[in-house]
Design a protein around this motif. Structure first.
Motif, PDB file in Angstrom:
ATOM      1  N   UNK A 138      19.371  61.140  97.029  1.00 34.45           N
ATOM      2  CA  UNK A 138      20.417  60.638  97.949  1.00 34.45           C
ATOM      3  C   UNK A 138      20.889  59.321  96.874  1.00 34.45           C
ATOM      4  N   UNK A 139      22.235  59.131  96.726  1.00 32.23           N
ATOM      5  CA  UNK A 139      22.641  58.239  95.958  1.00 32.23           C
ATOM      6  C   UNK A 139      23.950  57.233  96.418  1.00 32.23           C
ATOM      7  N   UNK A 140      23.653  56.038  96.149  1.00 34.00           N
ATOM      8  CA  UNK A 140      24.702  55.048  96.422  1.00 34.00           C
ATOM      9  C   UNK A 140      25.845  55.239  95.666  1.00 34.00           C
ATOM     10  N   UNK A 199      29.353  58.122  91.359  1.00 37.68           N
ATOM     11  CA  UNK A 199      28.894  59.275  91.314  1.00 37.68           C
ATOM     12  C   UNK A 199      28.888  59.902  90.049  1.00 37.68           C
ATOM     13  N   UNK A 200      29.996  59.519  89.180  1.00 38.53           N
ATOM     14  CA  UNK A 200      30.351  60.017  87.798  1.00 38.53           C
ATOM     15  C   UNK A 200      29.043  59.957  86.949  1.00 38.53           C
ATOM     16  N   UNK A 201      28.248  58.616  87.180  1.00 43.85           N
ATOM     17  CA  UNK A 201      26.997  58.472  86.362  1.00 43.85           C
ATOM     18  C   UNK A 201      25.995  59.369  86.381  1.00 43.85           C
ATOM     19  N   UNK A 202      26.087  60.496  87.755  1.00 47.36           N
ATOM     20  CA  UNK A 202      25.116  61.456  87.816  1.00 47.36           C
ATOM     21  C   UNK A 202      25.425  62.583  87.880  1.00 47.36           C
ATOM     22  N   UNK A 203      26.609  62.833  86.825  1.00 47.07           N
ATOM     23  CA  UNK A 203      27.135  64.255  86.429  1.00 47.07           C
ATOM     24  C   UNK A 203      26.043  65.018  85.815  1.00 47.07           C
ATOM     25  N   UNK A 225      21.926  66.822  95.261  1.00 42.41           N
ATOM     26  CA  UNK A 225      22.368  65.142  95.361  1.00 42.41           C
ATOM     27  C   UNK A 225      23.409  65.064  96.631  1.00 42.41           C
ATOM     28  N   UNK A 226      23.199  64.166  97.192  1.00 43.84           N
ATOM     29  CA  UNK A 226      23.890  63.672  98.390  1.00 43.84           C
ATOM     30  C   UNK A 226      24.132  62.379  98.097  1.00 43.84           C
ATOM     31  N   UNK A 227      25.654  62.389  98.047  1.00 38.55           N
ATOM     32  CA  UNK A 227      26.367  61.193  98.152  1.00 38.55           C
ATOM     33  C   UNK A 227      26.660  60.377  99.182  1.00 38.55           C
ATOM     34  N   UNK A 228      26.206  59.021  99.293  1.00 39.49           N
ATOM     35  CA  UNK A 228      26.289  58.071 100.343  1.00 39.49           C
ATOM     36  C   UNK A 228      26.774  56.828 100.044  1.00 39.49           C
ATOM     37  N   UNK A 229      26.490  55.850 101.019  1.00 41.31           N
ATOM     38  CA  UNK A 229      26.912  54.487 100.769  1.00 41.31           C
ATOM     39  C   UNK A 229      28.212  54.074 100.679  1.00 41.31           C
ATOM     40  N   UNK A 230      29.068  55.043 101.326  1.00 44.62           N
ATOM     41  CA  UNK A 230      30.688  54.791 101.174  1.00 44.62           C
ATOM     42  C   UNK A 230      31.346  54.790 102.449  1.00 44.62           C
ATOM     43  N   UNK A 271      32.849  65.826  94.584  1.00 45.65           N
ATOM     44  CA  UNK A 271      32.062  67.098  95.299  1.00 45.65           C
ATOM     45  C   UNK A 271      31.661  67.982  94.118  1.00 45.65           C
ATOM     46  N   UNK A 272      31.886  67.731  93.032  1.00 46.00           N
ATOM     47  CA  UNK A 272      31.420  68.505  91.783  1.00 46.00           C
ATOM     48  C   UNK A 272      30.151  68.155  91.617  1.00 46.00           C
ATOM     49  N   UNK A 273      29.946  66.979  91.776  1.00 46.61           N
ATOM     50  CA  UNK A 273      28.288  66.345  91.316  1.00 46.61           C
ATOM     51  C   UNK A 273      27.375  66.440  92.615  1.00 46.61           C
ATOM     52  N   UNK A 274      27.909  66.064  93.869  1.00 45.48           N
ATOM     53  CA  UNK A 274      26.724  66.151  95.042  1.00 45.48           C
ATOM     54  C   UNK A 274      27.727  66.513  96.216  1.00 45.48           C
TER      55      UNK A 274
END
Length: 756
Positions: A424-426, A436-440, A447-452, A461-464
Motif C-alpha cells: 500500500x503506497x502513499x 504512483x509513477x515512481x512505482x511503475x 499494489x494499492x494506491x492510497x493517501x489521496x 490504474x495501470x500501476x495499482x
C-alpha cells in the motif's frame, strides 16, 4: 440584515461569520473539522486573478478544555494548514496572501498548548540533540536534520511567526476589525460586532460525541492467520473516506497501523472493539495518522505501541505538548516497544521491519512478513513517502548544504521498491507525498494506491488499484477457529478456578452473529440466554439516567439476569456486527451451581452493577477489571458537614476510608447516595450527585497534576453514603486514568477561574 451569521456545524462546533469585518471564526476544533466545513459548504473553491484556492476560517476559537467525553476538542493542525496553504495565506504572490495570519483565540493554557502542538506537528524533533537523545548516532542525526531543513526551506520556524493569537478573558478583547469576544462562563463565549451579539456554547452534553464526517458500511471480518483489512485510503482532506491506515490480523489477533481521526468509528464499522486491539504500529506524528491516539486510550488496558525510537519520541513530544503534560506520561497509556530501523523484529510470530522515509517529521514505513509453506508472505505499508521528483531536487554534492546525496537517494529508492505480496503506497503527490509513477516498475504482486482524496487516473490504474473500506487481502488463510480461542480465554478470566471440562461445557454452545442495531435484551425482559461477547461491542441504556455506555469484547451480557433469573434492568443492542457465545440461561445456572459460584458472584453483584452505571467505569471496562475494583470497594456512611481535602500532596489524618486507618492511602470516592459540594475556601465550584466521583488524583494522575491547591475540600451538605476505593487498584486502567485526568482538568479550570 444581520451582520453576524452563526451556524451549528456539529455538536460543540459553530461557524460565526462577520463578512463586513472579513472575519470567519471556527468555534471548536475537534478532529476532521475541515471535512465538516466542506460538507456544509463553509469551505468553497474560488478563483481570483487566475488562481484557484479555498475559502474557510481565518480564526479558531478553542475549547476551554482539551478533552470532552474522552475526545480531543482542540486539534488545529489541519485547519491551520488549510489556512496557510489551501487558502494561500503563506504562499508567495498568492492573491489571498495579504499579510493576515491564521489566529488562535482562547484561554492562555489552550493557546499555548496548541502553538507547541502545531510546532511539533510541523517539525517533530527540532534539533540534532533531540535526535541523538532519541537514539540516533551523530552522523544519522546530521543527515536527518539536513533533510528536515530542506523540507522546511532552511529554517525551523516558531509557531508565533506563522500564527497570531489572542488570550480571551472575561472582558471584551478585540479579535480584528472591530469584532470583540469575551468569555461568559466555562466554554461559553460572546462575540460582538457593532450593535450585534451572538453567544456560542462549546460544551458537549452528557453522552454527546463529535460526529465523524462520513458514513461507512458495517462489516463482518473473519479472524484470519495473516490478512490485511483496508481501513483507510484517503488523506486529511478526503470527505468520504478515512485517512490512510490498515488493520493487520495475525493468528486472529488485531493490530492497527496508525491512528487517524475518528478511528473508533472506523473500527466499529469493521466490528472491532477497541479492547480487541493488540497493538499499534505507528508511522509518524502528522494528525491524519496521529489524532486518534486518545481514542485508543479508551480501553481498560495499555496496548502495545510499536515504532522506532525516533518516531515514538516525536509522537510523545507532540501528544504531551497537546495535553500539557510531562513526556513520561506516555507510558501511562501505552506499553512501549521500540523497533530498530532496517531489522526484522519478531512481534509474537509476526516479523516487522521499519524503514526510514524522508518527511518533514520523523517517519518510518513498515514491512511485515510471516513464514508459510512456500516462504514468507510480505505486506508493505508505505505512508508517507516522498516522490522521486522531490527527492532528486534535494540531491547535493556539497556536504554543507541541506539535502541528500546521490547515494542516499538510491538507498531510499531501493527500500521503497522492496517487493511484497501486497504493498500500500502513499500517492498524495505535492512536496511531501508520493507519486504512483515512481512505482511503475515495482515487482510487488499487488499494489494499492492510497493517501489521496482524488479518484485514480487511468495512468495510475495501470500501476495499482484502489481499495474500498473493509476490503480484505488474505495473505495466509486460517484453518483454526480463533473465536473459540478468544471465548475460552475470556471464560478463563471470568472463572479462573473452573476446570477445563466445565469451561468446555460452556464453549460447546453455539457462536452466533448479530447485525449492527440488533437487540439482545430489552429492559424488563427475562433473558433466555447469557451472551459472552467475543468480537465487537454492545451498547446499553441506563434505565434511570437515560445515558448509554459501551461494553467491549469479553463482556458478559445478561450475566446477572441469567444466573439469578431476574429481568434485565437495561436494554442492550449491538453497536456493530458482533459474534457472541450464546448460552441458555438454564445451562448457565447449572454451571454456576455445580461450581459453587453463586455466593461469590452474589457478593460482587451490587458493586459491579453500580460501577457499570457510572460514567467513570461504565464505558469499555471489562468484567475482570470491574471485579477487581468491586472486591476493593468499601461502603461508608458519613454525616453532613464531613470534609475531605482535595488536590493536595499532603496526606490527611484519620482517613475513614483506609482499610487499616493508614493515612498514606489515597482513595477514589464515588457517591452511592447523597451529595458532595466541591468548595474552594468558601466558594462552591461544583455539586456532585449519585455516581459522581472525586479524589484519587494524587496516586492515579501523579505527574499529570499541575496544581497543589490548599483550601479545596469536598464537603457533605447532608448525610451521604460513599463507595471508597484504594486508588492504586485503578492505576493501570487507561480509560479510568484518562477520565480522571479530564475531570481533574475541568475542576482545576473552574477553581482557577474562580480564583481569578
Amino acid at each position: 440584515m444581520s451582520k453576524i451569521k452563526k451556524i451549528k456545524v456539529i455538536n460543540g462546533v459553530y461557524w460565526v461569520e462577520i463578512k463586513e469585518a472579513e472575519l470567519y471564526i471556527l468555534c471548536g476544533c475537534p478532529a476532521d473539522t475541515v471535512k465538516h466545513l466542506k460538507k456544509r459548504g463553509l469551505i468553497e473553491e474560488v478563483e481570483k486573478e487566475g488562481v484557484v484556492y479555498e475559502t474557510g476560517p481565518n480564526v479558531i476559537l478553542l475549547s476551554d478544555v482539551l478533552m470532552q467525553n474522552s475526545s480531543f476538542s482542540n486539534l488545529t493542525e489541519f485547519p491551520v494548514l488549510q489556512m496557510l496553504y489551501l487558502q494561500g495565506m503563506i504562499i508567495p504572490n498568492h492573491p489571498n496572501n495579504t499579510g493576515m495570519k491564521p489566529m488562535l483565540i482562547g484561554t492562555e493554557e489552550q493557546v499555548k498548548a496548541q502553538m507547541e502542538y502545531i510546532y511539533r506537528g510541523n517539525y517533530g524533533l527540532v534539533s540534532i540533540d533531540e535526535m541523538i537523545e532519541a537514539g540516533a548516532t551523530w552522523a544519522e542525526a546530521q543527515e536527518m536534520m539536513k533533510i528536515k531543513l530542506k523540507f522546511a526551506f532552511g529554517k525551523i520556524t516558531p509557531s508565533n511567526e506563522l500564527i497570531d493569537s489572542r488570550i480571551v478573558k472575561n472582558t471584551n478583547i478585540e479579535i480584528r476589525n472591530g469584532v470583540f469576544i469575551r468569555r461568559i462562563s466555562f466554554n461559553k463565549y460572546q462575540i460582538s460586532y457593532q450593535d450585534e451579539k451572538v453567544q456560542v456554547d462549546l460544551n458537549l452534553g452528557a453522552g454527546e460525541l463529535y460526529d465523524p464526517p462520513y458514513q461507512l458500511g458495517y462489516h463482518f471480518i473473519d479472524r484470519e492467520y495473516f490478512a490485511i483489512i483496508h481501513s483507510g485510503e484517503g488523506d486529511g482532506w478526503d470527505l468520504h473516506r478515512p485517512c490512510m491506515a490498515s488493520v493487520i490480523i495475525f493468528q486472529g489477533r488485531i493490530y492497527i497501523i496508525d491512528a487517524g481521526p475518528n478511528i473508533l468509528a472506523s473500527l466499529n464499522y469493521l466490528g472491532i472493539s477497541v479492547n480487541e486491539i493488540e497493538g499499534i504500529f505507528h508511522t509518524h506524528a502528522h494528525d491524519d495518522h496521529f489524532a486518534g491516539l486518545t481514542t485508543l486510550i479508551r480501553t481498560d488496558r495499555r496496548f502495545k505501541y510499536y515504532a522506532t525510537p525516533l518516531v515514538r519520541t516525536a509522537v510523545t513530544k507532540k501528544l504531551c505538548a497537546l495535553m500539557s503534560m510531562q513526556e513520561e506520561s506516555f507510558s501511562s497509556f501505552f506499553d512501549i516497544h521500540d523497533l530498530p530501523f532496517d531489522e526484522w523484529t519478531d512481534v509474537d510470530g509476526l516479523e516487522v521491519k521499519p524503514v526510514y522515509s524522508p518527511h518533514p517529521v520523523e517517519t518510518n514505513i513498515f514491512f511485515f512478513r510471516a513464514n508459510w509453506i512456500d516462504g514468507y508472505k510480505v505486506y508493505a505499508h508505505l505512508a508517507d513517502v516522498t516522490s522521486d521528483e522531490v527527492l532528486r531536487k534535494m540531491i547535493t554534492n556539497n556536504p554543507k548544504e541541506n539535502g541528500i546525496t546521490e547515494e542516499q537517494f538510491e538507498q531510499i529508492k531501493a527500500k521503497y521498491m522492496y517487493p511484497a505480496h501486497l504493498k500500500k503506497i502513499d500517492v498524495g503527490g505535492g512536496m511531501i507525498h508520493g507519486n504512483a509513477e515512481d512505482f511503475r516498475e515495482d515487482k510487488s504482486h499487488k499494489i494499492v494506491l492510497a493517501h489521496t482524496s482524488k479518484p485514480l487516473t487511468l495512468s495510475q490504474r495501470e500501476i495499482g488499484s484502489s481499495s474500498a473500506f473493509g476490503m480484505v487481502d488474505v495473505l495466509i488463510p486460517t484453518n483454526h477457529d480463533y473465536l473459540i480461542t478468544f471465548a475460552h480465554n475470556h471464560l478463563k478470566n471470568y472463572f479462573p478456578n473452573a476446570s477445563e471440562h466445565e469451561l468446555n461445557y460452556l464453549l460447546n454452545h453455539p457462536i452466533v452473529s448479530y447485525n449492527a442495531g440488533s437487540l439482545l435484551l430489552k429492559k424488563g425482559q427475562e433473558s433466555k440466554y447469557v451472551y459472552l461477547l467475543i468480537t465487537g461491542s454492545v451498547e446499553f441504556l441506563h434505565a434511570k439516567t437515560g445515558k448509554h455506555d459501551t461494553l467491549p469484547a469479553g463482556s458478559f451480557i445478561g450475566f446477572y439476569a441469567g444466573y439469578l433469573g431476574l429481568h434485565s434492568p437495561e436494554t442492550y443492542w449491538a453497536s456493530c456486527n458482533i459474534h457472541v457465545l450464546q448460552i441458555p440461561s438454564s445451562s448457565y445456572r447449572e454451571f454456576v451451581s455445580r461450581n459453587n459460584l453463586y455466593s461469590e458472584l452474589k457478593r460482587m453483584e451490587e458493586n459491579i452493577l453500580f460501577l457499570q452505571s457510572t460514567w467513570l467505569f461504565g464505558d469499555v471496562v471489562s468484567f475482570p477489571n470491574l471485579a477487581q475494583v468491586a472486591k476493593k470497594m468499601q461502603k461508608i456512611q458519613l454525616s453532613h458537614n464531613y470534609q475531605i481535602p482535595l488536590f493536595q500532596s499532603e496526606k490527611y489524618l484519620n482517613n475513614p476510608f483506609s482499610a487499616n486507618g493508614n493515612a498514606d492511602e489515597d482513595m477514589l470516592h464515588i457517591i452511592a447516595d447523597g451529595e458532595v459540594a466541591i468548595k474552594h475556601i468558601d466558594n462552591e465550584i461544583g455539586r456532585l450527585e449519585k455516581a459522581d466521583f472525586f479524589g484519587g488524583d494524587r496516586t492515579i494522575l501523579g505527574h499529570h497534576r499541575k496544581f497543589d491547591l490548599k483550601n479545596v475540600k469536598a464537603i457533605l451538605p447532608k448525610d451521604t453514603c460513599l463507595f471508597a476505593i484504594t486508588a492504586t487498584v485503578m492505576k493501570d486502567i487507561p480509560i479510568v486514568h484518562w477520565k480522571l485526568l479530564e475531570t481533574y482538568n475541568k475542576r482545576i479550570r473552574a477553581i482557577y477561574n474562580e480564583v481569578q
